[in-house]
Design a protein around this motif. Structure first.
Motif, PDB file in Angstrom:
ATOM      1  N   GLU A 433       0.828  -1.219   0.000  1.00  0.00           N
ATOM      2  CA  GLU A 433       0.000   0.000   0.000  1.00  0.00           C
ATOM      3  C   GLU A 433       0.863   1.270   0.000  1.00  0.00           C
ATOM      4  N   ARG A 434       2.153   1.122   0.359  1.00  0.00           N
ATOM      5  CA  ARG A 434       3.019   2.309   0.425  1.00  0.00           C
ATOM      6  C   ARG A 434       3.361   2.832  -0.968  1.00  0.00           C
ATOM      7  N   CYS A 435       3.739   1.914  -1.873  1.00  0.00           N
ATOM      8  CA  CYS A 435       4.088   2.342  -3.231  1.00  0.00           C
ATOM      9  C   CYS A 435       4.141   1.156  -4.179  1.00  0.00           C
ATOM     10  N   SER A 436       4.077   1.454  -5.475  1.00  0.00           N
ATOM     11  CA  SER A 436       4.119   0.406  -6.500  1.00  0.00           C
ATOM     12  C   SER A 436       5.575   0.068  -6.822  1.00  0.00           C
ATOM     13  N   THR A 437       5.763  -1.041  -7.547  1.00  0.00           N
ATOM     14  CA  THR A 437       7.114  -1.417  -7.992  1.00  0.00           C
ATOM     15  C   THR A 437       7.694  -0.309  -8.863  1.00  0.00           C
ATOM     16  N   GLU A 438       6.832   0.284  -9.689  1.00  0.00           N
ATOM     17  CA  GLU A 438       7.273   1.365 -10.587  1.00  0.00           C
ATOM     18  C   GLU A 438       7.804   2.554  -9.774  1.00  0.00           C
ATOM     19  N   ASP A 439       7.148   2.847  -8.635  1.00  0.00           N
ATOM     20  CA  ASP A 439       7.606   3.936  -7.761  1.00  0.00           C
ATOM     21  C   ASP A 439       9.004   3.640  -7.201  1.00  0.00           C
ATOM     22  N   ILE A 440       9.195   2.383  -6.793  1.00  0.00           N
ATOM     23  CA  ILE A 440      10.494   1.976  -6.229  1.00  0.00           C
ATOM     24  C   ILE A 440      11.574   2.098  -7.302  1.00  0.00           C
ATOM     25  N   LYS A 441      11.251   1.598  -8.491  1.00  0.00           N
ATOM     26  CA  LYS A 441      12.202   1.661  -9.608  1.00  0.00           C
ATOM     27  C   LYS A 441      12.565   3.115  -9.911  1.00  0.00           C
ATOM     28  N   GLU A 442      11.557   3.963  -9.949  1.00  0.00           N
ATOM     29  CA  GLU A 442      11.788   5.378 -10.249  1.00  0.00           C
ATOM     30  C   GLU A 442      12.661   6.024  -9.161  1.00  0.00           C
ATOM     31  N   ALA A 443      12.428   5.642  -7.911  1.00  0.00           N
ATOM     32  CA  ALA A 443      13.222   6.201  -6.804  1.00  0.00           C
ATOM     33  C   ALA A 443      14.702   5.857  -6.990  1.00  0.00           C
ATOM     34  N   PHE A 444      14.991   4.614  -7.367  1.00  0.00           N
ATOM     35  CA  PHE A 444      16.388   4.213  -7.612  1.00  0.00           C
ATOM     36  C   PHE A 444      16.972   5.003  -8.784  1.00  0.00           C
ATOM     37  N   MET A 445      16.199   5.102  -9.868  1.00  0.00           N
ATOM     38  CA  MET A 445      16.680   5.796 -11.077  1.00  0.00           C
ATOM     39  C   MET A 445      16.969   7.281 -10.789  1.00  0.00           C
ATOM     40  N   VAL A 446      16.014   7.929 -10.122  1.00  0.00           N
ATOM     41  CA  VAL A 446      16.140   9.370  -9.856  1.00  0.00           C
ATOM     42  C   VAL A 446      17.325   9.648  -8.941  1.00  0.00           C
ATOM     43  N   GLN A 447      17.427   8.877  -7.846  1.00  0.00           N
ATOM     44  CA  GLN A 447      18.521   9.129  -6.905  1.00  0.00           C
ATOM     45  C   GLN A 447      19.879   8.788  -7.514  1.00  0.00           C
ATOM     46  N   ALA A 448      19.908   7.815  -8.412  1.00  0.00           N
ATOM     47  CA  ALA A 448      21.162   7.493  -9.114  1.00  0.00           C
ATOM     48  C   ALA A 448      21.571   8.670 -10.000  1.00  0.00           C
ATOM     49  N   GLN A 449      20.599   9.215 -10.740  1.00  0.00           N
ATOM     50  CA  GLN A 449      20.881  10.360 -11.627  1.00  0.00           C
ATOM     51  C   GLN A 449      21.388  11.559 -10.832  1.00  0.00           C
ATOM     52  N   GLU A 450      20.787  11.780  -9.671  1.00  0.00           N
ATOM     53  CA  GLU A 450      21.208  12.910  -8.824  1.00  0.00           C
ATOM     54  C   GLU A 450      22.676  12.784  -8.410  1.00  0.00           C
ATOM     55  N   GLN A 451      23.160  11.542  -8.362  1.00  0.00           N
ATOM     56  CA  GLN A 451      24.558  11.317  -7.967  1.00  0.00           C
ATOM     57  C   GLN A 451      25.432  11.000  -9.186  1.00  0.00           C
ATOM     58  N   GLN A 452      24.960  11.411 -10.369  1.00  0.00           N
ATOM     59  CA  GLN A 452      25.690  11.200 -11.636  1.00  0.00           C
ATOM     60  C   GLN A 452      26.015   9.730 -11.897  1.00  0.00           C
ATOM     61  N   MET A 453      25.060   8.867 -11.555  1.00  0.00           N
ATOM     62  CA  MET A 453      25.227   7.441 -11.846  1.00  0.00           C
ATOM     63  C   MET A 453      24.098   7.016 -12.773  1.00  0.00           C
ATOM     64  N   GLU A 454      24.424   6.151 -13.701  1.00  0.00           N
ATOM     65  CA  GLU A 454      23.377   5.693 -14.625  1.00  0.00           C
ATOM     66  C   GLU A 454      23.066   4.225 -14.353  1.00  0.00           C
ATOM     67  N   LEU A 455      21.910   3.994 -13.734  1.00  0.00           N
ATOM     68  CA  LEU A 455      21.470   2.625 -13.495  1.00  0.00           C
ATOM     69  C   LEU A 455      20.961   2.048 -14.806  1.00  0.00           C
ATOM     70  N   MET A 456      21.434   0.885 -15.162  1.00  0.00           N
ATOM     71  CA  MET A 456      21.058   0.266 -16.430  1.00  0.00           C
ATOM     72  C   MET A 456      20.028  -0.832 -16.160  1.00  0.00           C
ATOM     73  N   GLU A 457      18.976  -0.859 -16.947  1.00  0.00           N
ATOM     74  CA  GLU A 457      17.983  -1.918 -16.817  1.00  0.00           C
ATOM     75  C   GLU A 457      18.478  -3.117 -17.612  1.00  0.00           C
ATOM     76  N   ILE A 458      18.504  -4.286 -16.986  1.00  0.00           N
ATOM     77  CA  ILE A 458      18.976  -5.462 -17.724  1.00  0.00           C
ATOM     78  C   ILE A 458      17.821  -6.453 -17.884  1.00  0.00           C
ATOM     79  N   PRO A 459      17.808  -7.210 -19.006  1.00  0.00           N
ATOM     80  CA  PRO A 459      16.692  -8.127 -19.264  1.00  0.00           C
ATOM     81  C   PRO A 459      16.484  -9.117 -18.117  1.00  0.00           C
ATOM     82  N   GLU A 460      15.221  -9.483 -17.916  1.00  0.00           N
ATOM     83  CA  GLU A 460      14.819 -10.279 -16.757  1.00  0.00           C
ATOM     84  C   GLU A 460      15.629 -11.569 -16.606  1.00  0.00           C
ATOM     85  N   HIS A 461      15.865 -12.277 -17.724  1.00  0.00           N
ATOM     86  CA  HIS A 461      16.527 -13.586 -17.624  1.00  0.00           C
ATOM     87  C   HIS A 461      18.027 -13.518 -17.890  1.00  0.00           C
ATOM     88  N   THR A 462      18.576 -12.308 -17.891  1.00  0.00           N
ATOM     89  CA  THR A 462      20.016 -12.176 -18.112  1.00  0.00           C
ATOM     90  C   THR A 462      20.770 -12.599 -16.861  1.00  0.00           C
TER      91      THR A 462
END
Length: 546
Positions: A433-462
Motif C-alpha cells: 500500500e506504500r508504493c508500486s514497484t514502478e515507484d520503487i524503480k523510479e526512486a532508484f533511477m532518480v537518486q542514481a541520476q542525482e549522484q551522476q550514476m546511470e542505473l542500467m535496466e537489464i533483461p529479466e533472464h540475463t
C-alpha cells in the motif's frame, strides 16, 4: 596522426541487387555526407539473369559505384564465375574484390582482416571456400609480433560459432549457425568490429571484452554485427554506418574504455565450462566442516540435528572415509564477519541455514524484517559463486518473496559488490500500500541520476555473470516483478545508496534509518527480532523440509 574518424558503411548479402544498394547509399550520403568506403560481406552477386544483366552495366562502365566498394570473394559455387581471381582484383570501377583471405591496410592505417566464403575440410578447397591453412596464413604474420593488439575490422562471410554466448540471442536457430574456425580466428585477431552475413538476419551482439578482469591488462572491446540481405522482405537492417579512428592513431586509454553493457568473451566458453564442472562435482557440496551448523538456533536446533543432517549428508565423522578431499570455497584473507564458520559471526542473528547459503537478520536493520541472504562459504559476490550455491540462493529468494507476498509486502533485493569481501544480498520488504514497484524503480533511477550514476535496466533472464564477470565492482537491484537494475561502480560509490533509496520519502519514508550505524539494537532486542522473523518465516522455510 590521422585522428579524423573514417566514415564506414557495411552491407550484408547484396545478392545481385547492386543498383538498389547504391541507390540507398546515395540517399544516405545526400542526407549525411560522404562516406569513405563501403564494405560488403556475404554474397555480393546474384544467380538470376536479371542480376547478371545488372552487373554487366557496372562491369562495362555504363554505371559506376558512388563510393569505394570492397567486396568479399565468392560464398557459393554459382557466383565463382564473377571473380576472375581468388587473390583479389578490381571487378569494376570503384568495386574491388578483396580475395579469399588477407589484410587490407588503408592509407589512414585502418587495418581490415578478411576471410571469404565457407569453411571447407578438403585441400585444395573449392574456389568459394577457405581452409584451416588460409586461417593460419592470415593469423601467423599478425599474432607473431609482440606489438599486436588486434585489428580494426574483421570481415567474414560466415558467422563465428557461439558468438551469442554470454550475450543477447540472435533471432535465428543457432543449432547450425556459424563455424568454430571463425570463432577461433575472431578470438585471436581481437577485431574492434566483426561483420558477417549469409544467415539472412540482423544481429548486433553486445560488445565483449578481450581480457580477463583483474588478471590481464585492459584491452579494447569487440563488437560483432551480422547484417541481412539488401531489400529483404522483412525490412531487416542490411546497412550499418559507423565512424572509426584506426587503432594505431588512438590514445591507448581511450581505446580500452569499456562500455556499460560489455560482456565476457564468448569464445572462451570451454575454459569457463571446465571451471564450472569443477564447482559442480559432488565434492563441492562438502564446503565447510559439519561442526559449524550446530550452534544454538533455539527451537530449530533439534529439527536440524534430527532431520537436517540426513538431508545434507553431514555428520561429525563424515570426512574420514571420503575418497575425495572436499573442494572448499575461497578462504578469507583475514577475519570475516559473514563466513558462517568464522568466530566473528554474530550467530544469534541467524534465521535459517541451508546446505550452501544461510539467512540472517541485517545488523542495524532498516525494518524489523530486513534480512540478509549469504553464502556459507567465502564468496565475494553472486558472480563468484558456483552453480549449486547460486541455485540454493535462488530458492531462498523465492521463499522470502512468497513469505512477504503472503503479508502484503513486495521484496526489494540489492547487492553492493564494492568495498565488501563476502556477499550480502539485502532483502528489504516494502508494504504494497506504500508504493508500486514502478515507484520503487523510479526512486532508484532518480537518486542514481542525482549522484551522476546511470542505473542500467537489464533483461529479466540475463545472468549477472554475462555483464559483470568476477572482480567487477557493481551495484545491483532486483524488484518483485523480476526487473533488474545494474550499475558498474567506477569510484566513490555511496556505500549506503541502497538503504538511502529505500529509506527515502518516496519509498518507506524513514530517512533517519538510512545508515545502519544509526539503527543500533541491544543484543536482547536483536535476539527477539531474529526469533520473531524465524517463527514467521518457518512455514516458507524449505530447509525445514525432509
Amino acid at each position: 596522426m590521422g585522428e579524423k574518424p573514417l566514415r564506414v558503411l557495411v552491407c550484408g548479402d547484396v545478392e545481385g541487387r547492386i543498383t538498389a544498394l547504391f541507390n540507398r547509399v546515395n540517399a544516405i550520403q545526400k542526407k549525411s555526407g560522404q562516406f569513405d568506403l563501403l564494405l560488403c560481406v556475404g554474397d555480393f552477386f546474384g544467380t538470376s539473369p536479371e542480376a547478371e544483366a545488372e552487373w554487366e552495366a557496372y562491369k562495362s562502365g555504363a554505371k559506376k559505384a558512388p563510393i569505394h566498394t570492397y567486396v568479399l570473394g565468392a560464398a557459393s559455387q554459382e557466383t565463382v564465375k564473377y571473380f576472375p581471381s581468388s587473390d583479389g582484383c578490381e571487378l569494376a570501377e570503384n568495386i574491388i574484390c578483396l580475395g579469399r583471405r588477407g589484410i587490407f591496410t588503408g592509407a589512414s592505417g585502418l587495418q581490415i582482416a578478411y576471410v571469404s566464403g565457407r569453411e571447407s575440410q578438403q585441400e585444395p578447397s573449392p574456389a568459394h571456400c577457405f581452409t584451416a591453412k588460409d586461417l593460419t596464413a592470415l593469423l601467423t604474420p599478425l599474432v607473431s609480433t609482440s606489438k599486436f593488439k588486434g585489428v580494426d575490422i574483421l570481415l567474414t562471410s560466415q558467422w563465428p560459432r557461439g558468438v551469442w554466448q554470454f550475450g543477447n540471442n540472435p533471432e535465428i536457430d543457432t543449432k547450425f549457425c556459424g563455424v568454430s574456425s571463425i570463432a577461433n580466428l575472431a578470438e585471436r585477431l581481437k577485431p574492434r568490429y566483426h561483420f558477417a552475413a549469409l544467415e539472412g538476419v540482423h544481429y548486433e551482439r553486445l560488445p565483449y571484452r578481450n581480457h580477463v578482469v583483474l588478471q590481464e591488462n585492459a584491452q579494447h572491446v569487440s563488437r560483432f554485427i551480422a547484417l541481412a540481405a539488401v531489400n529483404n522482405p522483412g525490412k531487416k537492417k542490411y546497412l550499418y554506418a559507423f565512424n572509426i579512428v584506426p587503432m594505431k592513431s588512438m590514445d591507448p586509454a581511450e581505446l580500452v574504455k569499456q562500455p556499460q553493457d560489455v560482456t565476457e568473451n564468448p569464445y572462451r566458453k570451454p575454459l569457463k565450462e571446465g571451471k564450472k564442472e569443477k564447482h559442480s562435482t559432488p565434492a563441492a557440496v562438502e564446503e565447510e566442516p559439519a561442526a559449524q551448523f550446530f550452534f544454538d538456533l533455539s527451537q530449530k536446533k533439534q529439527h536440524h540435528q534430527n532431520q537436517g543432517a540426513g538431508r545434507k549428508r553431514y555428520s561429525e565423522g563424515d570426512g574420514a572415509g571420503q575418497p575425495k578431499q572436499p573442494r572448499k570455497p575461497p578462504q578469507p584473507t583475514g577475519p570475516c564477519w559473514f563466513c558462517l564458520a568464522s568466530p566473528e559471526v554474530e550467530k544469534h542473528l541467524v534465521i535459517s541455514i541451508g546446505t550452501h547459503c544461510y539467512m540472517a537478520m541485517a545488523k542495524g536493520c532498516l525494518t524489523p524484517d530486513h534480512v540478509l541472504l549469504l553464502p556459507i562459504g567465502h564468496y565475494q559476490s553472486v558472480v563468484d559463486m558456483p552453480s549449486d550455491v547460486v541455485e540454493e540462493l535462488e530458492k531462498f529468494k523465492s521463499a522470502i518473496r512468497k513469505f512477504h507476498k503472503s503479508r502484503g509486502r513486495r521484496c526489494v533485493l540489492f547487492e553492493r559488490n564494492y568495498r565488501s569481501q563476502h556477499l550480502q544480498l539485502q532483502v528489504v520488504p516494502v508494504p504494497m500500500e506504500r508504493c508500486s514497484t514502478e515507484d520503487i524503480k523510479e526512486a532508484f533511477m532518480v537518486q542514481a541520476q542525482e549522484q551522476q550514476m546511470e542505473l542500467m535496466e537489464i533483461p529479466e533472464h540475463t545472468d549477472l555473470k554475462q555483464i559483470a564477470p568476477p572482480g567487477t565492482p557493481y551495484f545491483y537491484v532486483e524488484l518483485d516483478t523480476g526487473e533488474k537494475l545494474f550499475y558498474r561502480i567506477k569510484k566513490n560509490f555511496p556505500l549506503q545508496f541502497g538503504r538511502e533509496v529505500l529509506a527515502s520519502e518516496a519509498v518507506l519514508n524513514i530517512p533517519t534509518r538510512a545508515d545502519w550505524r544509526d539503527c543500533k539494537y541491544s543484543r536482547e532486542e536483536e535476539e527477539a527480532l531474529t526469533k520473531q522473523v524465524r517463527s514467521d518465516f518457518q512455514p516458507f522455510d524449505f530447509t525445514m523440509d525432509d
